[in-house]
Design a protein around this motif. Structure first.
Motif, mmCIF file in Angstrom:
data_model
loop_
_atom_site.group_PDB
_atom_site.id
_atom_site.type_symbol
_atom_site.label_atom_id
_atom_site.label_comp_id
_atom_site.label_asym_id
_atom_site.label_seq_id
_atom_site.Cartn_x
_atom_site.Cartn_y
_atom_site.Cartn_z
ATOM 1 N N PHE A 103 81.530 55.033 51.135
ATOM 2 C CA PHE A 103 81.159 56.467 51.145
ATOM 3 C C PHE A 103 79.598 56.799 51.045
ATOM 4 C CE2 PHE A 103 80.840 60.869 49.463
ATOM 5 C CZ PHE A 103 81.018 61.542 50.863
ATOM 6 N N PRO A 104 79.066 56.233 49.973
ATOM 7 C CA PRO A 104 77.943 56.492 49.696
ATOM 8 C C PRO A 104 76.712 56.310 50.880
ATOM 9 C CG PRO A 104 78.737 55.662 47.987
ATOM 10 C CD PRO A 104 79.667 55.424 48.904
ATOM 11 N N VAL A 105 77.021 54.971 51.447
ATOM 12 C CA VAL A 105 76.022 54.602 52.646
ATOM 13 C C VAL A 105 76.424 55.249 53.720
ATOM 14 C CG1 VAL A 105 75.410 52.178 51.613
ATOM 15 C CG2 VAL A 105 77.552 52.433 52.857
ATOM 16 N N HIS A 106 77.565 55.621 53.950
ATOM 17 C CA HIS A 106 77.961 56.533 55.220
ATOM 18 C C HIS A 106 77.211 57.965 54.856
ATOM 19 C CE1 HIS A 106 80.049 57.680 58.814
ATOM 20 N NE2 HIS A 106 80.462 59.169 58.107
ATOM 21 N N PHE A 107 77.304 58.438 53.701
ATOM 22 C CA PHE A 107 76.649 59.546 53.621
ATOM 23 C C PHE A 107 75.095 59.567 53.788
ATOM 24 C CE2 PHE A 107 75.243 63.315 50.569
ATOM 25 C CZ PHE A 107 75.961 64.410 51.372
ATOM 26 N N ILE A 108 74.494 58.415 53.513
ATOM 27 C CA ILE A 108 72.896 58.454 53.766
ATOM 28 C C ILE A 108 72.806 58.521 55.355
ATOM 29 C CG2 ILE A 108 71.172 56.816 53.763
ATOM 30 C CD1 ILE A 108 72.319 55.368 51.361
ATOM 31 N N GLN A 109 73.727 58.108 56.050
ATOM 32 C CA GLN A 109 73.572 58.008 57.405
ATOM 33 C C GLN A 109 73.701 59.458 58.078
ATOM 34 O OE1 GLN A 109 75.903 54.792 59.444
ATOM 35 N NE2 GLN A 109 76.108 54.182 57.094
ATOM 36 N N THR A 110 74.646 60.140 57.672
ATOM 37 C CA THR A 110 74.903 61.349 58.183
ATOM 38 C C THR A 110 73.895 62.190 57.660
ATOM 39 O OG1 THR A 110 76.479 62.045 56.322
ATOM 40 C CG2 THR A 110 77.586 61.270 58.173
ATOM 41 N N GLN A 111 73.406 62.184 56.649
ATOM 42 C CA GLN A 111 72.440 63.233 56.109
ATOM 43 C C GLN A 111 70.745 62.897 56.490
ATOM 44 O OE1 GLN A 111 73.372 66.013 54.328
ATOM 45 N NE2 GLN A 111 75.384 64.958 55.104
ATOM 46 N N MET A 112 70.715 61.570 56.719
ATOM 47 C CA MET A 112 69.213 61.397 57.073
ATOM 48 C C MET A 112 69.083 60.578 58.519
ATOM 49 S SD MET A 112 67.998 61.929 54.082
ATOM 50 C CE MET A 112 68.484 61.736 52.349
ATOM 51 N N GLU A 113 69.970 60.526 59.436
ATOM 52 C CA GLU A 113 69.953 59.855 60.637
ATOM 53 C C GLU A 113 68.621 60.490 61.423
ATOM 54 O OE1 GLU A 113 73.576 59.785 62.304
ATOM 55 O OE2 GLU A 113 74.210 62.019 62.436
ATOM 56 N N ASN A 114 68.717 61.707 61.444
ATOM 57 C CA ASN A 114 67.693 62.542 62.300
ATOM 58 C C ASN A 114 66.183 62.640 61.698
ATOM 59 O OD1 ASN A 114 69.811 62.688 64.273
ATOM 60 N ND2 ASN A 114 70.500 64.556 63.226
ATOM 61 N N ASP A 115 66.127 62.034 60.563
ATOM 62 C CA ASP A 115 64.776 62.104 59.700
ATOM 63 C C ASP A 115 64.004 60.872 59.910
ATOM 64 O OD1 ASP A 115 62.769 62.512 58.208
ATOM 65 O OD2 ASP A 115 63.934 63.456 56.576
ATOM 66 N N GLU A 116 62.918 60.702 60.773
ATOM 67 C CA GLU A 116 62.382 59.502 61.207
ATOM 68 C C GLU A 116 61.711 58.829 59.975
ATOM 69 O OE1 GLU A 116 61.261 56.302 63.429
ATOM 70 O OE2 GLU A 116 62.444 57.733 63.889
ATOM 71 N N GLN A 117 61.406 59.555 58.851
ATOM 72 C CA GLN A 117 60.884 59.019 57.546
ATOM 73 C C GLN A 117 61.740 57.796 57.061
ATOM 74 O OE1 GLN A 117 59.580 61.439 54.210
ATOM 75 N NE2 GLN A 117 61.011 63.042 54.969
ATOM 76 N N TYR A 118 63.103 57.993 57.448
ATOM 77 C CA TYR A 118 64.152 57.368 56.755
ATOM 78 C C TYR A 118 64.706 56.243 57.613
ATOM 79 C CZ TYR A 118 64.085 60.671 52.695
ATOM 80 O OH TYR A 118 63.738 61.289 51.569
ATOM 81 N N HIS A 119 64.349 56.011 58.693
ATOM 82 C CA HIS A 119 64.500 55.397 59.826
ATOM 83 C C HIS A 119 65.137 53.834 59.417
ATOM 84 C CE1 HIS A 119 64.746 53.527 63.834
ATOM 85 N NE2 HIS A 119 64.229 52.355 63.350
ATOM 86 N N ASN A 120 64.324 53.116 58.703
ATOM 87 C CA ASN A 120 64.771 51.703 58.400
ATOM 88 C C ASN A 120 65.970 51.969 57.424
ATOM 89 O OD1 ASN A 120 63.471 50.272 59.957
ATOM 90 N ND2 ASN A 120 61.694 49.972 58.550
ATOM 91 N N ARG A 121 65.873 52.859 56.214
ATOM 92 C CA ARG A 121 66.727 53.047 55.281
ATOM 93 C C ARG A 121 68.246 53.515 55.880
ATOM 94 N NH1 ARG A 121 62.718 56.615 51.224
ATOM 95 N NH2 ARG A 121 61.936 56.818 53.336
ATOM 96 N N VAL A 122 68.422 54.145 56.852
ATOM 97 C CA VAL A 122 69.374 54.665 57.296
ATOM 98 C C VAL A 122 69.895 53.377 58.087
ATOM 99 C CG1 VAL A 122 70.344 55.649 59.469
ATOM 100 C CG2 VAL A 122 68.896 57.078 57.768
ATOM 101 N N LEU A 123 69.410 52.723 58.783
ATOM 102 C CA LEU A 123 69.839 51.256 59.463
ATOM 103 C C LEU A 123 70.200 50.304 58.349
ATOM 104 C CD1 LEU A 123 66.971 50.669 62.173
ATOM 105 C CD2 LEU A 123 69.390 51.707 62.409
ATOM 106 N N ILE A 124 69.703 50.088 57.231
ATOM 107 C CA ILE A 124 70.011 49.522 56.200
ATOM 108 C C ILE A 124 71.441 49.645 55.843
ATOM 109 C CG2 ILE A 124 69.705 48.471 53.951
ATOM 110 C CD1 ILE A 124 66.621 48.218 54.691
#
Length: 573
Positions: A115-136
């Protein structure tokens, strides 16, 4: 975000999503130091209105350890992998099922780890400054799903965290196809000059921030593992992925420096589960110590494998049979009783307890032990396997990959190079050779378990002796990666292991110990948790229908696996 609450993950992850999110935040605050570097990942964890991906990713990493390397390893995987004994008397260890235990495992995987890593994706996936962190985060989520699907089969993935009354189960095959696609997109999408986690607990650079190249290699290597895993179920898809990956082998793990490790913390809240169990509380758990499993010794001791001393201690000489052929190492069998039709007098294991046998080396129970998630040796041996089986080709021969895998495993544990060279010249270990049954006067008995019904010998009776050599080395190189070893056993079905001679006869056991078939082989899967029957019954019923034979049973073969290899001695007697 909701206000924190102490209800935490007691509620179901599907039906009470808002409560879970708030409760998760409250729960996670108590684990700011999930590894040695976790405490620096979040400057202000109490600021719940700000999503902190650093904090969430580190928390997911800690709970990955908790999910797969704690209670599940002790209760289930120690027995399923045959690596070590101890704690073998309960119904679950005897290949039975316990609903409340399955609930805990399910919750640890979904609510806490994924759940925590899924939540990162749902909250940050459209923010380019978190591009790599979302992919990780997505790479790690797919690793977690790859482990979960190997345990249960079809599970919720595509809609796992969509709040609603019903959460569909994805078919097992569809989950593998989705993971293979996800991992490719992530590996290809990482920008080497882009954003990173400042305190990466899995692939830290010299400055502790994310090593993006290692993340790329891990995503591709995990993809290779999954492609080879499904080769018996969908050879066409497996070869398609393998061909693509083997065109650019430099994008896979290329040395032990690329090994994926995840380290326990250094305090009472986050340290190695087994440090408390086997070090601090050792005296009260003497009957449950992690003694060397007889089976893993069977595959190492007769060949003088130099990794033995890296894995296990010498046994108590006074407890060991006189002139024991594998001395100073002695392994504990599943149970000391004998199957019908087998007599042995005296029985050397009667009346023995776990502390009479060789034990795990202390490093495995150190409080900050670094668990191996995936290593370079496995990648080399997967390459050897795929080339040998005609699933693809590479820059080297199957033999060269095999030797590279053995060397990598030896180097991982600090084995002297001279010992490695001697080992690789041993008949049965040397590529395309058979075991020398004349080494001792015992003949093949030297390579057998104490009952004499399974053997580690590579003989001409084997349909594919080379394949057995490769899988044997994968099994040894995966030592202590108990879930991965269980998966390897199920997908290959080439190594020999004795069944349980005193299995659980109730509680949905893998084998009910009937008169016609009184023995139990390791389970093919775990049954779904009781909580799903209560909270998601409609979709669970459809998910069960997709299983082999439509049976939610421990003996139900998963899509990637092969049928259980039965013991011919017991079958014929």
């Amino acid at each position: 975000r909701s206000t924190p609450s102490n209800s935490s993950a007691a509620s179901d992850v599907y039906k009470r999503q808002k409560i879970l999110l708030a409760g998760f935040a409250a729960m996670a605050i108590s684990f700011v130091s999930c590894t040695n570097d976790f405490e620096s990942a979040n400057a202000n964890p109490n600021e719940l209105n700000e999503i902190n991906p650093e904090y969430l990713f580190n928390t997911s990493s800690y709970y990955t350890l908790n999910a797969f390397c704690g209670s599940m390893k002790k209760v289930l995987l120690a027995n399923y992998s045959h690596y070590y004994g101890g704690a073998t008397g309960g119904q679950v260890q005897r290949y039975g099922n316990q609903g409340s235990t399955n609930d805990l495992y399910w919750k640890n995987v979904y609510n806490y780890a994924i759940f925590p890593v899924h939540f990162i994706q749902t909250q940050m996936e459209n923010d380019e400054q978190y591009h790599n962190r979302v992919l990780i985060a997505k790479i790690w989520e797919n690793y977690l799903f790859s482990q979960a699907v190997s345990i249960w089969g079809g599970i919720p993935k595509s809609q796992a965290f969509n709040a609603g009354e019903r959460v569909p189960y994805d078919k097992e095959s569809d989950i593998y196809y989705a993971m293979l696609n996800d991992l490719k997109a992530c590996a290809d999408g990482l920008k080497m000059d882009g954003d990173v986690y400042k305190a990466d607990p899995i692939f830290p650079s010299g400055q502790k921030s994310s090593d993006l190249l290692k993340w790329k290699k891990f995503a591709n290597s995990l993809r290779l593992r999954l492609a080879v895993r499904i080769c018996n179920a969908d050879r066409s898809k497996a070869t398609e992925v393998i061909d693509e990956l083997m065109e650019n082998e430099q994008n896979l793990m290329t040395s032990n420096e690329d090994n994926c490790l995840l380290q326990w913390g250094d305090n009472a809240d986050t340290r190695n589960y087994f440090y408390d169990y086997l070090v601090i509380n050792r005296e009260s758990n003497l009957d449950k110590l992690h003694a060397a499993g007889e089976s893993i010794l069977m595959y190492m001791a007769p060949y003088a494998d130099p990794r033995l001393e890296k894995f296990f201690t010498p046994a108590n000489a006074a407890s060991m049979p006189d002139n024991f052929h594998w001395a100073p190492y002695w392994g504990q069998p599943k149970v000391s009783n004998l199957p019908s039709g087998v007599s042995l007098s005296p029985n050397p294991h009667s009346g023995k307890t776990a502390d009479d046998y060789s034990q795990l080396q202390d490093k495995f129970t150190e409080q900050s032990y670094a668990e191996v998630i995936m290593n370079y040796a496995e990648v080399c041996l997967l390459k050897s396997e795929l080339v040998h089986k005609g699933l693809g080709s590479g820059s080297q021969t199957a033999e060269a990959y095999y030797n590279a895998g053995v060397n990598a495993s030896m180097a991982q544990y600090g084995v002297d190079g001279g010992k490695v060279n001697n080992y690789l010249q041993t008949p049965g270990i040397k590529w395309n050779t058979l075991t020398d049954l004349t080494v001792t006067e015992e003949g093949e008995d030297y390579y057998k378990d104490f009952i004499g019904i399974v053997s580690s010998a590579i003989t001409s009776d084997e349909p594919d002796p080379i394949y057995r050599q490769i899988i044997m080395q994968q099994y040894i190189a995966m030592f202590y990666q108990s879930l991965d070893a269980w998966t390897l056993i199920r997908r290959s079905q080439v190594l020999e292991f004795p069944p349980h001679f005193q299995p659980e006869t109730g509680y949905g056991a893998v084998n009910a110990g009937t008169k016609d078939n009184p023995y139990a082989y390791i389970p093919q899967r775990l049954v779904y948790p009781d909580s799903e029957k209560t909270n998601n019954e409609y979709e669970l019923t459809k998910g069960i229908a997709n299983l082999d034979g439509g049976q939610d049973a421990m003996s139900t073969k998963l899509w990637f696996a092969l049928p259980t290899k039965t013991n011919p001695y017991l079958t014929n007697n």
